[in-house]
Scaffold this active site. Structure first.
Site, short mmCIF file in Angstrom:
data_model
loop_
_atom_site.label_atom_id
_atom_site.label_comp_id
_atom_site.label_asym_id
_atom_site.label_seq_id
_atom_site.Cartn_x
_atom_site.Cartn_y
_atom_site.Cartn_z
N ASN A 166 -8.56 -0.99 4.45
CA ASN A 166 -7.91 0.28 5.12
C ASN A 166 -6.59 -0.13 5.40
O ASN A 166 -6.24 -1.17 6.14
CB ASN A 166 -8.63 0.69 6.39
CG ASN A 166 -7.90 1.72 6.97
OD1 ASN A 166 -8.16 2.99 6.45
ND2 ASN A 166 -7.37 1.76 8.20
N GLU A 167 -5.47 0.68 4.88
CA GLU A 167 -4.18 0.45 5.31
C GLU A 167 -3.58 -0.83 5.64
O GLU A 167 -3.14 -1.10 6.56
CB GLU A 167 -4.02 1.48 6.63
CG GLU A 167 -4.17 2.95 6.49
CD GLU A 167 -3.67 3.75 7.53
OE1 GLU A 167 -3.41 3.37 8.67
OE2 GLU A 167 -3.72 5.14 7.17
N GLN A 202 -10.39 13.55 11.05
CA GLN A 202 -11.58 13.03 10.80
C GLN A 202 -12.58 14.25 11.21
O GLN A 202 -12.13 15.43 10.77
CB GLN A 202 -11.83 11.96 11.84
CG GLN A 202 -11.11 10.73 11.77
CD GLN A 202 -11.28 9.54 12.29
OE1 GLN A 202 -12.56 9.34 12.86
NE2 GLN A 202 -10.41 8.87 12.44
N GLU A 216 -14.85 7.78 12.08
CA GLU A 216 -14.72 6.26 12.29
C GLU A 216 -15.17 6.03 13.75
O GLU A 216 -15.58 6.87 14.64
CB GLU A 216 -12.96 6.16 12.62
CG GLU A 216 -12.56 4.77 12.92
CD GLU A 216 -11.10 4.43 12.70
OE1 GLU A 216 -10.58 5.24 12.40
OE2 GLU A 216 -10.62 3.39 13.05
N TYR A 242 -0.58 11.97 7.55
CA TYR A 242 -0.73 12.98 8.78
C TYR A 242 0.55 13.77 8.98
O TYR A 242 1.55 13.08 8.68
CB TYR A 242 -1.02 12.25 9.97
CG TYR A 242 -2.57 11.31 9.71
CD1 TYR A 242 -3.56 12.24 10.05
CD2 TYR A 242 -2.64 10.15 9.24
CE1 TYR A 242 -4.89 11.69 9.96
CE2 TYR A 242 -4.06 9.64 9.32
CZ TYR A 242 -5.05 10.18 9.65
OH TYR A 242 -6.32 9.90 9.52
N GLU A 264 -7.75 10.04 3.80
CA GLU A 264 -7.13 10.33 5.25
C GLU A 264 -6.00 11.37 5.17
O GLU A 264 -4.95 11.18 4.70
CB GLU A 264 -6.76 9.22 5.93
CG GLU A 264 -7.68 8.37 6.32
CD GLU A 264 -7.36 7.30 7.57
OE1 GLU A 264 -6.65 7.60 8.33
OE2 GLU A 264 -7.84 6.04 7.36
N ASN A 321 -8.89 2.03 10.86
CA ASN A 321 -8.25 0.72 11.60
C ASN A 321 -9.48 -0.02 11.94
O ASN A 321 -9.17 -1.42 12.03
CB ASN A 321 -7.23 1.26 12.56
CG ASN A 321 -6.21 1.94 12.07
OD1 ASN A 321 -5.66 1.64 10.87
ND2 ASN A 321 -5.19 2.26 12.88
O1 AHR Z 1 -7.76 8.39 11.59
C1 AHR Z 1 -6.98 7.92 12.43
C2 AHR Z 1 -6.34 6.52 11.83
O2 AHR Z 1 -5.27 6.87 11.05
C3 AHR Z 1 -7.13 5.77 11.14
O3 AHR Z 1 -8.11 4.77 11.54
C4 AHR Z 1 -6.18 4.76 10.13
O4 AHR Z 1 -6.73 4.58 8.93
C5 AHR Z 1 -5.05 5.75 10.31
O5 AHR Z 1 -3.73 5.16 10.65
#
Ligand code: AHR
Length: 497
Positions: A171-172, A348, A26, A243, A291, A71
């Site tokens: 995205n999200e 990432q 990103e 995450y 992700e 994001n």
């Molecule tokens: O990977 C970091 C962030 O995590 C990304 O920008 C977003 O898509 C997610 O919330």
């Protein structure tokens, strides 16, 4: 403690799509500027890309890299990143509140990905933009020539179309942090119309509908059900993001987080199949876990960052040994669901919650999580086999009946190679494992790679690799049975040929 398992060629889950070993870059922190790209660095090539970083990415054998966000993409004007660099605008980048210089854009990233040996998974902005920008970017990247946008690409020095195959529709979009957050209805309609227009430009593409940002979202899994009601016919995948963090310092619970992932994958699969049934559709939707990672170490440091600077060190998690164990478990989980999880991106790749770190104008180095990711990506190609496992179990704060032995098996028919990935998830007990491989006559153990450490909190640095695999595992094969002792909290790769 003792566990047993049986492996047989006949117990096939599915062919593994190599794109489950994807990653993500990103425009965030030092991922691009100071990570991939650092003109003036002794390792920089003619385009400013660091060859030492490319080398570490190649060792990971990353088949696909998602780009440019995250994001960031939800307020990104892709046109800012094309054409002569001196004409590119500097912009306020709203997601991470930094200055985006646009020195690197679509064409440069495609070049970088080629050098790294990866395909590009491109995300489009469905936050501040929509159908028009979507159809224009794909005309620019994928249409041969003879039209406004494709000829502009040719003018920018790229005669051949990039033929980017995989596209993420936003995205999200369920997240309140997202610029241009949408309700499920608003997103579903917009994504389906944007996807339709993109397919009219290039029918060969694959599209990913945006799923929930994580399992804690209040709208999960209704978001999936409603958005897919609109997008199902036009897309091929639904995305999942997750995450993990060990915020309460409960390592046993943390390492068991693969259980949450199991639940997540099975819920999204069920919702997708429910929509399939409702629509009487012949198509089965696949999952793109685009992700995933551990992310929490850098949360406090990020609060101190001055806004509106260029490429500050954001989301620079410094990973320890227990993080590497969970990463191994996550990869095992994807392999166990190879029939539905066809793409996945470790989030990432460089500097930002990443396996690869760089020092400014200095070295590139490997974090602890680099190793299980590399092992899975390099040795985990072929067919995922269903192992029949009989393992002792334990409970943690959030999970019950967690198996000590977390395992996935890959059979590579072409190479006649069998690989067992295994994790002893218990942080105090060793585990003795007996594996019945009698169906693999004449096979021998080629190597037994182990990642182990006395200290769950051990980390690597630019100058010292404390957590690094060795090849002295104790697995022995006799009369069709492998015997191995997996020390407490350890990651194993047993390769047979
Ligand atoms: O990977 C970091 C962030 O995590 C990304 O920008 C977003 O898509 C997610 O919330």
């Amino acid at each position: 403690k003792k566990a047993k398992m049986i492996i047989d060629k006949a117990y096939k889950i599915a062919e593994i799509d190599e794109r489950v070993y994807g990653s993500f870059i990103e425009h965030l922190g030092r991922a691009v500027y100071g990570g991939l790209y650092e003109p003036g660095h002794p390792e920089a090539d003619e385009q400013g890309f660091r060859k030492d970083v490319i080398d570490l990415v190649q060792q990971l054998n990353v088949p696909i890299v998602r780009y440019p966000g995250g994001n960031m993409v939800s307020a990104y004007n892709w046109e800012d990143g094309i054409g002569p660099k001196e004409d590119r605008p500097k912009r306020l980048e709203l997601a991470w509140r930094v200055i985006e210089t646009n020195e690197v854009g679509t064409n440069e990233f495609v070049d970088w990905a080629k050098k790294a040996g990866s395909e590009v998974m491109m995300a489009i902005n469905l936050g501040t933009r929509g159908i028009d920008a979507a159809r224009n970017i794909i005309e620019y990247t994928n249409h041969p020539s003879g039209t406004y946008w494709s000829d502009l690409r040719v003018k920018h020095g790229y005669k051949e179309p990039h033929k980017i195959k995989t596209w993420c529709l936003g995205n999200e979009m369920d997240g309140p942090w997202q610029v241009g957050q949408k309700t499920a209805y608003e997103y579903g309609r917009l994504a389906s119309e944007a996807g339709k227009a993109m397919r009219l430009v290039d029918p060969d593409i694959e599209l990913v509908s945006c799923g929930s940002s994580n399992t804690d979202m209040p709208t999960f899994p209704d978001w999936e059900a409603e958005t897919l009601t609109h997008t199902y016919d036009v897309v091929d995948y639904i995305s999942l993001h997750q995450y993990f963090g060990n915020r309460d310092d409960d390592s046993q619970n943390f390492i068991a987080n693969g259980m949450e992932l199991e639940r997540f994958i099975s819920t999204v699969t069920s919702v997708a199949d429910y929509i399939k049934a409702k629509k009487r559709s012949k198509k089965t939707l696949m999952l793109s876990f685009d992700e995933w990672n551990v992310w929490y170490h850098s949360n406090d440091a990020d609060k101190e960052i001055e806004p509106w600077t260029v490429a500050p060190p954001q989301l620079e998690d410094h990973y320890n040994f227990e993080d590497a164990l969970l990463v191994g478990s996550i990869l095992i989980t994807f392999l166990k669901h190879a029939d539905r999880v066809k793409m996945a991106c470790m989030a990432q790749l460089v500097n930002v919650i990443a396996p690869i770190m760089t020092e400014n104008m200095g070295a590139a180095w490997k974090q602890t999580i680099y190793y299980p990711y590399m092992h899975a990506s390099v040795y985990g190609r072929g067919v995922s086999l269903k192992a029949i496992v009989d393992s002792p179990k334990f409970d943690t704060k959030d999970y019950t009946d967690v198996e000590y032995l977390d395992t996935a098996v890959v059979y590579n028919e072409e190479e006649e190679e069998l690989t067992v990935f295994a994790l002893n998830r218990h942080i105090e007990d060793d585990l003795h494992v007996t594996i019945n491989v009698s169906g693999f006559e004449d096979y021998e153990i080629k190597e037994h790679i182990v990642l182990e450490h006395d200290d769950l909190k051990a980390v690597n640095t630019a100058t010292h690799e404390s957590v690094t695999p060795h090849r002295n595992g104790n697995a022995v094969l006799q009369d069709g049975f492998i015997e191995a002792k997996l020390s407490k909290a350890s990651w194993h790769v047993v390769r047979l040929r």
